[in-house]
Write an enzyme that holds these catalytic residues in place. Sequence first.
Site, PDB file in Angstrom:
ATOM      1  N   HIS A 269      26.350  61.018  58.781  1.00  0.00           N
ATOM      2  CA  HIS A 269      27.373  60.167  58.164  1.00  0.00           C
ATOM      3  C   HIS A 269      28.742  60.833  58.289  1.00  0.00           C
ATOM      4  O   HIS A 269      29.081  61.666  57.457  1.00  0.00           O
ATOM      5  CB  HIS A 269      27.059  59.952  56.687  1.00  0.00           C
ATOM      6  CG  HIS A 269      25.886  59.068  56.444  1.00  0.00           C
ATOM      7  ND1 HIS A 269      26.002  57.710  56.313  1.00  0.00           N
ATOM      8  CD2 HIS A 269      24.577  59.342  56.339  1.00  0.00           C
ATOM      9  CE1 HIS A 269      24.801  57.179  56.122  1.00  0.00           C
ATOM     10  NE2 HIS A 269      23.917  58.152  56.135  1.00  0.00           N
TER      11      HIS A 269
ATOM     12  N   CYS B 252      24.124  56.387  61.515  1.00  0.00           N
ATOM     13  CA  CYS B 252      22.897  56.451  60.715  1.00  0.00           C
ATOM     14  C   CYS B 252      21.848  55.455  61.202  1.00  0.00           C
ATOM     15  O   CYS B 252      21.406  55.550  62.339  1.00  0.00           O
ATOM     16  CB  CYS B 252      23.201  56.278  59.230  1.00  0.00           C
ATOM     17  SG  CYS B 252      21.788  56.767  58.208  1.00  0.00           S
TER      18      CYS B 252
ATOM     19  N   GLU C 173      31.539  59.681  57.491  1.00  0.00           N
ATOM     20  CA  GLU C 173      32.360  59.350  56.308  1.00  0.00           C
ATOM     21  C   GLU C 173      32.009  60.215  55.106  1.00  0.00           C
ATOM     22  O   GLU C 173      32.686  60.169  54.092  1.00  0.00           O
ATOM     23  CB  GLU C 173      32.243  57.858  55.975  1.00  0.00           C
ATOM     24  CG  GLU C 173      30.911  57.397  55.412  1.00  0.00           C
ATOM     25  CD  GLU C 173      29.813  57.236  56.463  1.00  0.00           C
ATOM     26  OE1 GLU C 173      30.054  57.532  57.645  1.00  0.00           O
ATOM     27  OE2 GLU C 173      28.705  56.843  56.071  1.00  0.00           O
TER      28      GLU C 173
END
Lengths: 257, 220
Positions: free
Chosen positions: B198, B88, B200
Amino acid sequence: MGLAKRIIPCLDVDNGRVVKGVQFVDIRDAGDPVEVAKRYNEQGADEITFLDITASSDDRATTVHMVEAIASQVFIPLTVGGGIRTCEDIRRMLNAGADKVGINTAAVFNPEFVREAAQRFGSQCIVVAIDAKKVSAEGETDKWEIFTHGGRKPTGLDAVEWAKKMVEYGAGEILLTSMDRDGTKNGFDLGVTRAISEAVHVPVIASGGVGNLDHLVDGVIEGKADAVLAASIFHFGEYSIQEAKQRMTDAGIEMRL
Amino acid sequence: MSEMKKSTVAVIDYGMGNLHSVAKALEHAADENTSVIVTSNPAVIDAADRVLLPGVGAIRDCIGEMHNAGLVPSIKKAMAEKPFLAICVGIQSLMSHSEENGGVDCLNHFQGNALFFGEKHIDHDGSKLKVPHMGWNQVKQTINHPLWTDIPDNARFYFVHSFYVVPENKSEVAGTCDYGLEFCVAIARDNVFAVQFHPEKSHKDGLQLYKNFLQWNGKP
């Protein structure tokens, strides 16, 4: 190819437990937020929103633990709304693993809070929730106002102007709920959804009134919403998220399948 | 039984908050011989086998905090010698310069700038596009790379950003995305890989990318 529209199931939580019966087949404990979040994640939810309806602020610690537990096992974006009044409330939720927080009443009573929160944590995690009700009579030009206290108290604020102001103050996303439609199963208020979506440059999530899958399609195509939020149609097993995504795809909407 | 040395991955904490999701997703993707350490200690970063540079918030604060915390030498050292992943705002921090916050000089590992989509961003057909670019978009893999292993081409990843990177050296582009324009969302050179999305928050494919990173020997 491009950005997909999103489907966001919304869960009410009280004291760290999901309330308002969520019925899935072969789920052991429908009140366990981790189990429910995992299930929606497996079904292909694009995000999950939790609305914290915990009455006492002391019990919020439970919500923080709940968010931690979910964020350790479910790897999609999580939003927590309800009772967010201070930067400290936001910090705790983000540190626990929430990606965004929803600010509702606190924004109406203190708009500067939105500015402060966006400056400190970044607009990307600040969702301003707007509860709007139609106030124009039939035949008049459409007009919607902001209401608080579950749609009971008018504020005199014009909903479209308010949304623009909140974006100016730093809201990264608008969660728009039609208080006329909430719980009716008659579909979104497409007029206010479209008016706000066209008035702001940030994404708008439509909420309130979903009773069937065509309502989700309408929210995106006619309401110009970037995401659609629903609770009961998914909770009671009427429709799965996959079915909803398939219907939206068939209607020509780009979805993540 | 012979003693197996644990492999360590350092997640750099420069005080910008929320590293919970990144650390948990790495732990989820890791095997028992890998430990995930969230740290702001340069010595720990120097000793780690791999380094992950997350990024949240605005670029001026990010770069400022990296300098204030004395982390820049360790970040540069890691980028010179071991598997390194930036995510990011992390990808933006590796560029020469960002337009955000009135213009900020970044770490200049990759030559090129981070640019704003603009509040009046439009699609190819002239329709209005929302900014930030928020949600799940498809990533086209423009090179073969160990970090793309077992991830289908055009898989969807989760994005939230208003700025995008434009590397000068196009051969460093590892993946692109389309949002009104085709732009770079993954960049790679030697042992350094950086992504705009992202992992995650990107469900299975995101976890797979973390798994690939944890197994990567740093060779392209």
